[in-house]
Scaffold this motif. Structure first.
Motif, PDB file in Angstrom:
ATOM      1  N   GLN A  82      47.315  38.369  36.241  1.00  0.00           N
ATOM      2  CA  GLN A  82      47.408  37.699  34.959  1.00  0.00           C
ATOM      3  C   GLN A  82      46.560  36.425  34.979  1.00  0.00           C
ATOM      4  O   GLN A  82      46.211  35.922  36.055  1.00  0.00           O
ATOM      5  CB  GLN A  82      48.871  37.353  34.656  1.00  0.00           C
ATOM      6  CG  GLN A  82      49.792  38.558  34.540  1.00  0.00           C
ATOM      7  CD  GLN A  82      49.403  39.465  33.400  1.00  0.00           C
ATOM      8  OE1 GLN A  82      49.048  39.008  32.314  1.00  0.00           O
ATOM      9  NE2 GLN A  82      49.460  40.776  33.646  1.00  0.00           N
ATOM     10  N   PRO A  83      46.205  35.878  33.812  1.00  0.00           N
ATOM     11  CA  PRO A  83      45.479  34.602  33.795  1.00  0.00           C
ATOM     12  C   PRO A  83      46.196  33.539  34.623  1.00  0.00           C
ATOM     13  O   PRO A  83      47.419  33.388  34.540  1.00  0.00           O
ATOM     14  CB  PRO A  83      45.453  34.240  32.304  1.00  0.00           C
ATOM     15  CG  PRO A  83      45.485  35.573  31.615  1.00  0.00           C
ATOM     16  CD  PRO A  83      46.394  36.429  32.461  1.00  0.00           C
ATOM     17  N   ASN A  84      45.422  32.860  35.470  1.00  0.00           N
ATOM     18  CA  ASN A  84      45.900  31.781  36.342  1.00  0.00           C
ATOM     19  C   ASN A  84      46.825  32.258  37.466  1.00  0.00           C
ATOM     20  O   ASN A  84      47.421  31.435  38.162  1.00  0.00           O
ATOM     21  CB  ASN A  84      46.605  30.694  35.518  1.00  0.00           C
ATOM     22  CG  ASN A  84      45.690  30.071  34.492  1.00  0.00           C
ATOM     23  OD1 ASN A  84      44.548  29.740  34.797  1.00  0.00           O
ATOM     24  ND2 ASN A  84      46.179  29.921  33.272  1.00  0.00           N
ATOM     25  N   GLU A  85      46.917  33.556  37.663  1.00  0.00           N
ATOM     26  CA  GLU A  85      47.748  34.076  38.742  1.00  0.00           C
ATOM     27  C   GLU A  85      46.990  34.111  40.069  1.00  0.00           C
ATOM     28  O   GLU A  85      47.553  33.802  41.123  1.00  0.00           O
ATOM     29  CB  GLU A  85      48.235  35.486  38.397  1.00  0.00           C
ATOM     30  CG  GLU A  85      49.118  36.114  39.486  1.00  0.00           C
ATOM     31  CD  GLU A  85      49.535  37.537  39.140  1.00  0.00           C
ATOM     32  OE1 GLU A  85      50.218  38.165  39.972  1.00  0.00           O
ATOM     33  OE2 GLU A  85      49.188  38.025  38.047  1.00  0.00           O
ATOM     34  N   LEU A  86      45.703  34.491  40.010  1.00  0.00           N
ATOM     35  CA  LEU A  86      44.882  34.615  41.214  1.00  0.00           C
ATOM     36  C   LEU A  86      43.802  33.532  41.207  1.00  0.00           C
ATOM     37  O   LEU A  86      43.080  33.390  40.210  1.00  0.00           O
ATOM     38  CB  LEU A  86      44.230  36.005  41.277  1.00  0.00           C
ATOM     39  CG  LEU A  86      45.190  37.204  41.251  1.00  0.00           C
ATOM     40  CD1 LEU A  86      44.410  38.507  41.176  1.00  0.00           C
ATOM     41  CD2 LEU A  86      46.096  37.181  42.473  1.00  0.00           C
ATOM     42  N   PRO A  87      43.676  32.767  42.286  1.00  0.00           N
ATOM     43  CA  PRO A  87      42.770  31.615  42.303  1.00  0.00           C
ATOM     44  C   PRO A  87      41.329  31.935  41.906  1.00  0.00           C
ATOM     45  O   PRO A  87      40.687  31.139  41.213  1.00  0.00           O
ATOM     46  CB  PRO A  87      42.849  31.130  43.751  1.00  0.00           C
ATOM     47  CG  PRO A  87      44.172  31.591  44.242  1.00  0.00           C
ATOM     48  CD  PRO A  87      44.429  32.895  43.547  1.00  0.00           C
ATOM     49  N   PHE A  88      40.813  33.093  42.317  1.00  0.00           N
ATOM     50  CA  PHE A  88      39.404  33.406  42.055  1.00  0.00           C
ATOM     51  C   PHE A  88      39.197  34.210  40.773  1.00  0.00           C
ATOM     52  O   PHE A  88      38.071  34.601  40.457  1.00  0.00           O
ATOM     53  CB  PHE A  88      38.802  34.132  43.258  1.00  0.00           C
ATOM     54  CG  PHE A  88      38.804  33.301  44.505  1.00  0.00           C
ATOM     55  CD1 PHE A  88      38.050  32.138  44.588  1.00  0.00           C
ATOM     56  CD2 PHE A  88      39.595  33.656  45.588  1.00  0.00           C
ATOM     57  CE1 PHE A  88      38.066  31.348  45.721  1.00  0.00           C
ATOM     58  CE2 PHE A  88      39.610  32.869  46.745  1.00  0.00           C
ATOM     59  CZ  PHE A  88      38.842  31.707  46.805  1.00  0.00           C
ATOM     60  N   TYR A  89      40.292  34.443  40.033  1.00  0.00           N
ATOM     61  CA  TYR A  89      40.206  35.173  38.767  1.00  0.00           C
ATOM     62  C   TYR A  89      41.029  34.424  37.723  1.00  0.00           C
ATOM     63  O   TYR A  89      42.047  34.933  37.227  1.00  0.00           O
ATOM     64  CB  TYR A  89      40.716  36.605  38.942  1.00  0.00           C
ATOM     65  CG  TYR A  89      39.975  37.378  40.012  1.00  0.00           C
ATOM     66  CD1 TYR A  89      38.841  38.125  39.713  1.00  0.00           C
ATOM     67  CD2 TYR A  89      40.410  37.345  41.338  1.00  0.00           C
ATOM     68  CE1 TYR A  89      38.149  38.821  40.700  1.00  0.00           C
ATOM     69  CE2 TYR A  89      39.721  38.034  42.339  1.00  0.00           C
ATOM     70  CZ  TYR A  89      38.600  38.767  42.007  1.00  0.00           C
ATOM     71  OH  TYR A  89      37.917  39.454  42.991  1.00  0.00           O
ATOM     72  N   PRO A  90      40.627  33.204  37.369  1.00  0.00           N
ATOM     73  CA  PRO A  90      41.451  32.380  36.477  1.00  0.00           C
ATOM     74  C   PRO A  90      41.673  33.003  35.103  1.00  0.00           C
ATOM     75  O   PRO A  90      42.685  32.726  34.458  1.00  0.00           O
ATOM     76  CB  PRO A  90      40.654  31.072  36.371  1.00  0.00           C
ATOM     77  CG  PRO A  90      39.247  31.444  36.758  1.00  0.00           C
ATOM     78  CD  PRO A  90      39.386  32.532  37.776  1.00  0.00           C
ATOM     79  N   ALA A  91      40.742  33.843  34.667  1.00  0.00           N
ATOM     80  CA  ALA A  91      40.905  34.495  33.359  1.00  0.00           C
ATOM     81  C   ALA A  91      41.740  35.760  33.457  1.00  0.00           C
ATOM     82  O   ALA A  91      42.017  36.409  32.443  1.00  0.00           O
ATOM     83  CB  ALA A  91      39.537  34.832  32.768  1.00  0.00           C
ATOM     84  N   GLY A  92      42.161  36.109  34.671  1.00  0.00           N
ATOM     85  CA  GLY A  92      42.881  37.350  34.897  1.00  0.00           C
ATOM     86  C   GLY A  92      41.921  38.472  35.237  1.00  0.00           C
ATOM     87  O   GLY A  92      40.703  38.349  35.051  1.00  0.00           O
ATOM     88  N   VAL A  93      42.435  39.565  35.746  1.00  0.00           N
ATOM     89  CA  VAL A  93      41.587  40.692  36.128  1.00  0.00           C
ATOM     90  C   VAL A  93      42.379  41.989  36.001  1.00  0.00           C
ATOM     91  O   VAL A  93      43.567  42.038  36.325  1.00  0.00           O
ATOM     92  CB  VAL A  93      41.050  40.527  37.569  1.00  0.00           C
ATOM     93  CG1 VAL A  93      42.200  40.436  38.584  1.00  0.00           C
ATOM     94  CG2 VAL A  93      40.077  41.625  37.951  1.00  0.00           C
TER      95      VAL A  93
END
Length: 227
Positions: A180-191
């Motif tokens: 989700q957005p802001n869940e993973l440090p390197f995917y701030p927009a989510g993935v």
């Protein structure tokens, strides 16, 4: 002791730190073997049978192969991109021609080529069933080549399809690169990535590969840990 060389794409490749938690199964396979086995993971994101060879990556592996080593060959995802002239191949044409070059490279060095059909995508049809055609004709084409060339094949496509079917579709998210957005440090927009694995998924795929090796005729199975 033998070395396992891996030629493949992003599903097997070692990932950069800024791509985590994306993980390739080649990063997780070593613990399933006794410590005497060495792993050289040459898989690279985005490569097909064609581009891997044209970038001289197979040549690099061939120069390092020694008698008794193993060359694991897993391609298909990027070969499907037939609109891309640098990567796309035809399943019953250039795909098999390129795969044959990997087989011949191994045999020339008295190493053992092993074909691996590509792992399944997390791809569900409208009725909620897993798409059996998510990799088109590439798995079947590889199986036919293995039979013609008398090469051991590990059918990861079938194994991963059967494995994913044991879970409700919503539960298989935990094996892939989702956040989700802001869940993973390197995917701030989510993935939302239904092709690439996370660490958990890569470990599970490595386990399936170890099981396939144990079920095969490969002498390599005698180097597996008891799992």
């Amino acid at each position: 002791m033998p070395t396992i060389f891996i030629a493949g794409d992003s599903t097997a490749a070692k990932k950069a730190d800024d791509c985590r938690p994306e993980t390739g199964w080649g990063e997780k396979i070593a613990p399933f073997f006794q410590q005497r086995i060495q792993i050289e993971n040459h898989a690279v994101n985005g490569r097909s049978t064609k581009s891997f060879i044209e970038e001289k990556r197979l040549e690099t592996i061939k120069n390092r192969l020694a008698p008794g080593d193993y060359l694991f060959i897993q391609f298909g995802h990027n070969d499907q991109k037939i609109e891309d002239e640098t990567r796309g191949t035809l399943p019953y044409g250039s795909y098999l021609n390129y795969l044959t070059q990997y087989i011949e490279a191994a045999k020339e060095k008295n190493a053992c080529p092993v074909l691996l059909t590509s792992i399944s995508r997390r791809d569900y049809l409208s009725d909620g069933t897993l798409n059996p055609d998510t990799l088109g004709e590439y798995p079947q084409a590889m199986k036919q080549l293995a039979q013609r060339q008398d090469v051991v094949l590990l059918d990861l496509f079938e194994k991963t399809q059967n494995w994913l079917k044991t879970f409700p579709p919503a539960d298989t998210v935990k094996f892939f690169l989702h956040g989700q957005p802001n869940e993973l440090p390197f995917y701030p927009a989510g993935v939302t990535d239904n092709t690439h694995l996370n660490e958990n998924g890569a470990t599970e795929i490595a386990k399936l590969i170890a099981q396939a090796i144990r079920e095969s005729s490969l002498p390599l199975k005698h180097y597996l840990q008891d799992i």
